[in-house]
Scaffold this active site. Structure first.
Site, mmCIF file in Angstrom:
data_model
loop_
_atom_site.group_PDB
_atom_site.id
_atom_site.type_symbol
_atom_site.label_atom_id
_atom_site.label_comp_id
_atom_site.label_asym_id
_atom_site.label_seq_id
_atom_site.Cartn_x
_atom_site.Cartn_y
_atom_site.Cartn_z
ATOM 1 N N CYS A 216 -4.279 12.989 13.665
ATOM 2 C CA CYS A 216 -4.182 11.578 13.286
ATOM 3 C C CYS A 216 -4.124 10.762 14.571
ATOM 4 C CB CYS A 216 -2.907 11.403 12.473
ATOM 5 S SG CYS A 216 -2.510 9.722 12.075
ATOM 6 N N ARG B 226 1.285 14.799 13.162
ATOM 7 C CA ARG B 226 2.083 14.469 11.971
ATOM 8 C C ARG B 226 2.187 15.706 11.082
ATOM 9 N NH1 ARG B 226 -0.228 8.804 9.830
ATOM 10 N NH2 ARG B 226 1.589 8.878 8.474
ATOM 11 N N ASP C 80 5.493 0.804 11.878
ATOM 12 C CA ASP C 80 4.229 0.216 11.417
ATOM 13 C C ASP C 80 4.063 -1.248 11.823
ATOM 14 O OD1 ASP C 80 3.523 2.614 10.342
ATOM 15 O OD2 ASP C 80 3.782 2.045 8.246
ATOM 16 N N LYS D 277 0.836 -1.211 0.000
ATOM 17 C CA LYS D 277 0.000 0.000 0.000
ATOM 18 C C LYS D 277 0.865 1.252 0.000
ATOM 19 C CE LYS D 277 -1.673 1.620 4.048
ATOM 20 N NZ LYS D 277 -1.379 3.051 4.291
ATOM 21 N N ASN D 278 1.819 1.306 0.918
ATOM 22 C CA ASN D 278 2.596 2.545 1.069
ATOM 23 C C ASN D 278 3.548 2.793 -0.102
ATOM 24 O OD1 ASN D 278 1.270 3.091 3.379
ATOM 25 N ND2 ASN D 278 2.961 2.660 4.771
ATOM 26 N N ARG E 212 -8.253 -0.257 5.548
ATOM 27 C CA ARG E 212 -7.450 0.731 4.825
ATOM 28 C C ARG E 212 -6.160 0.105 4.310
ATOM 29 N NH1 ARG E 212 -5.480 4.920 8.455
ATOM 30 N NH2 ARG E 212 -4.025 4.898 6.749
HETATM 31 C C1 UD1 Z 1 4.895 6.992 6.221
HETATM 32 C C2 UD1 Z 1 3.955 5.821 6.185
HETATM 33 C C3 UD1 Z 1 3.540 5.446 7.599
HETATM 34 C C4 UD1 Z 1 4.767 5.217 8.464
HETATM 35 C C5 UD1 Z 1 5.726 6.403 8.400
HETATM 36 C C6 UD1 Z 1 7.026 6.169 9.135
HETATM 37 C C7 UD1 Z 1 2.782 6.073 4.094
HETATM 38 C C8 UD1 Z 1 1.532 6.438 3.396
HETATM 39 N N1 UD1 Z 1 2.786 6.182 5.418
HETATM 40 O O1 UD1 Z 1 4.170 8.075 6.766
HETATM 41 O O2 UD1 Z 1 2.747 4.271 7.526
HETATM 42 O O3 UD1 Z 1 4.371 5.030 9.798
HETATM 43 O O4 UD1 Z 1 6.038 6.683 7.031
HETATM 44 O O5 UD1 Z 1 7.672 5.078 8.619
HETATM 45 O O6 UD1 Z 1 3.742 5.662 3.491
HETATM 46 N N2 UD1 Z 1 7.606 14.596 10.280
HETATM 47 C C9 UD1 Z 1 7.822 15.929 10.567
HETATM 48 N N3 UD1 Z 1 7.588 16.840 9.583
HETATM 49 C C10 UD1 Z 1 7.170 16.487 8.325
HETATM 50 C C11 UD1 Z 1 6.967 15.122 8.051
HETATM 51 C C12 UD1 Z 1 7.192 14.200 9.051
HETATM 52 O O7 UD1 Z 1 8.202 16.286 11.670
HETATM 53 O O8 UD1 Z 1 6.993 17.368 7.485
HETATM 54 C C13 UD1 Z 1 7.843 13.588 11.341
HETATM 55 C C14 UD1 Z 1 6.607 12.754 11.640
HETATM 56 O O9 UD1 Z 1 5.778 13.373 12.596
HETATM 57 C C15 UD1 Z 1 7.222 11.468 12.164
HETATM 58 C C16 UD1 Z 1 8.493 11.346 11.357
HETATM 59 O O10 UD1 Z 1 8.767 12.646 10.857
HETATM 60 O O11 UD1 Z 1 7.575 11.598 13.514
HETATM 61 C C17 UD1 Z 1 8.394 10.387 10.209
HETATM 62 O O12 UD1 Z 1 7.238 10.695 9.433
HETATM 63 P P1 UD1 Z 1 7.152 10.353 7.892
HETATM 64 O O13 UD1 Z 1 8.274 9.441 7.526
HETATM 65 O O14 UD1 Z 1 6.996 11.603 7.118
HETATM 66 O O15 UD1 Z 1 5.786 9.562 7.819
HETATM 67 P P2 UD1 Z 1 4.728 9.556 6.652
HETATM 68 O O16 UD1 Z 1 5.424 9.700 5.345
HETATM 69 O O17 UD1 Z 1 3.613 10.476 6.995
#
Ligand code: UD1
Length: 464
Positions: A116, A121, A309, A22-23, A402
């Protein structure tokens, strides 16, 4: 709304296959918008999040054919410049539209994702990356507004306070693929999903180097072509199915395992006491060794560390592992919504500090009604219910749908007693509790005629 009713304590046995990731698939669907030519993606799991993403790219003007395991995207009419809150609130991965909108349309108005269940996030790193490429950004009424007169390659870091970001790396990568000049992304995420996006974009004609490392070098190109792509298997579904076999003391053969990307998960399971036997490149037999189950100290980390995850599912396994285990979440400190529900099944878990739990493993759990708060928490509850004695009801399984395709069919094919039933108000524990109360005199007195109790106002009362 449906729920799962599970009669637990049955070893799972047989062969099962992990589906497409999915991701990995979600950013590929929006990346197809970077070209004007059609793209075909195969091996697509049939999931709610994927259907939401297809709905999003249709909203943006692309024509999409979505059939069994296959998506064909014709982006030639992609022209819509906004993603409304109505779409964003259903799935935060909708933010993946922003990179292609910026690159192809030169402007975007995208709703900020809201809260969330697994914690705060933010999207600051995505915005930082776009800004570095020359995009002027603003905010208004819950929306991010972006506009530019040409994207220009640059050197930027995507290091955040919580480490690297998968989403920001993918989004900035998509925009940089069509920027003028060379972009270097330092502190890029190394997750397999990012690697897959790099390869996908390169198959469209992008020039990206450094996939799988923390530094990506992107030489911008003027245009990208369409591509055909097979999505890789889902490493988190694979981990969940492996744990389903282990938590029920079963013997499961998993096909289509993304072996290359499961190092930390498989190491944790081996240290716990799993016997892992590869049968060919992508087929893995999973069962317990003869030795005792061992408690673990787990820390979630960006790839190649142990994935956040798979943390709730592993927590369920450790709840049933005698001895003292601990789990530290470094990615989402609040991602422990499954803990109070696991406790309803009899798990003994404490939270000594934010972001860390301690698990005093027990040898048995007991079925109960529980509620999924999010996708992976729901998976953890299903795993615990499969191992628990008696019947459990897992509610709010729409969260689980999902991200897991045909989960109940897959588990049932391994011998699980799992049924999808409409959600009702009945709690399986209630009938048993009533019976137990009737059987003892003292409790009968309490039920029938104890002194009336007036609750103290300070403990709170329901609001009208
Ligand atoms: C993706 C995955 C999710 C997984 C996560 C971490 C998808 C659709 N989702 O989510 O299932 O749990 O990676 O492996 O692929 N952060 C910031 N600022 C930002 C973006 C992120 O501070 O602009 C922080 C987040 O709060 C979190 C960390 O960085 O603590 C990692 O988040 P991120 O890798 O971006 O997660 P997602 O891409 O949202």
């Amino acid at each position: 709304m449906d729920m799962f009713e599970i009669e637990g304590a049955r070893p799972l046995r047989g062969t099962v296959r992990a589906g497409g990731s999915k991701n990995a698939c979600l950013p590929l669907i929006t990346a197809a918008l970077l070209s004007e030519e059609p793209t075909v993606i195969q091996g697509v799991p049939n999931l709610r999040d994927i259907r939401e993403m297809v709905g999003l790219v249709r909203h943006l003007g692309a024509r999409v054919e979505h059939g069994e395991g296959r998506i064909e995207i014709d982006p030639s009419s992609f022209s819509t410049e906004s993603v409304p809150y109505e779409i964003m609130r259903k799935m935060r991965a909708s933010f993946y539209a922003m990179g292609p909108m910026i690159a192809r349309l030169g402007r975007a108005k995208v709703s900020l994702p809201g809260g969330c269940a697994i914690g705060d996030r933010p999207v600051d790193l995505h915005l930082r990356g776009f800004h570095a490429l020359g995009v002027r950004m603003g905010r208004s009424a819950g929306y991010v507004l972006a506009r530019h007169e040409g994207l220009t390659g640059t050197r930027l870091s995507l290091m955040g306070t919580n480490g690297t970001s998968v989403g920001a790396t993918c989004n900035v990568l998509m925009a940089a693929a069509l920027a003028r000049g060379t972009t270097i992304i330092d502190d890029a995420a190394r997750e397999p999903e990012v690697i897959e996006l790099c390869r996908f974009l390169n198959s469209m004609g992008a020039r990206i180097q450094g996939e799988g490392t923390n530094r990506l070098r992107i030489e911008g190109v003027e245009r990208l072509r369409g591509t055909r792509w097979q999505v890789s298997p889902d490493r988190i579904e694979a981990a969940t199915l492996a744990i389903a076999g282990l938590i029920t003391h079963g013997d499961v053969v998993l096909e289509n395992m993304p072996r290359e990307y499961m190092g930390a998960t498989l190491l944790a399971l081996e240290n716990w006491g799993a016997d892992l036997e590869w049968r060919g490149e992508n087929t893995l037999r999973v069962r317990r060794t003869r030795g005792p189950k061992r408690p673990l100290q787990i820390v979630t980390e960006p790839y190649p560390g142990f994935p956040t995850d798979a943390q709730p599912q592993l927590t369920a396994l450790l709840a049933l592992t005698p001895g003292k285990s601990a789990v530290r979440e470094t990615i989402y400190a609040e991602r422990f919504m499954h803990v109070p529900e696991l406790k309803r099944l009899g798990a003994r878990i404490t939270t000594p500090e934010r972001g860390r739990i301690e698990i005093a493993g027990t040898s048995a759990l007991e079925g109960a009604a529980v509620m999924a708060s999010d996708l992976r928490a729901g998976a953890a509850l299903i795993l615990a219910a499969l191992a628990a004695h008696g019947t459990s009801q897992v509610r709010r399984i729409y969260h689980v749908e999902r991200g897991y395709e045909k989960l109940e069919e897959k588990l049932a094919s391994l011998g699980a007693h799992i049924r999808r039933v409409p959600e009702s108000g009945d709690d399986p524990g209630l009938a048993e509790t009533a019976k137990a109360l009737k059987e003892t005199e003292v409790s009968a007195t309490l039920v029938d005629g104890g002194p009336p109790v007036t609750p103290a106002r300070t403990i709170g009362t329901p609001l009208a």
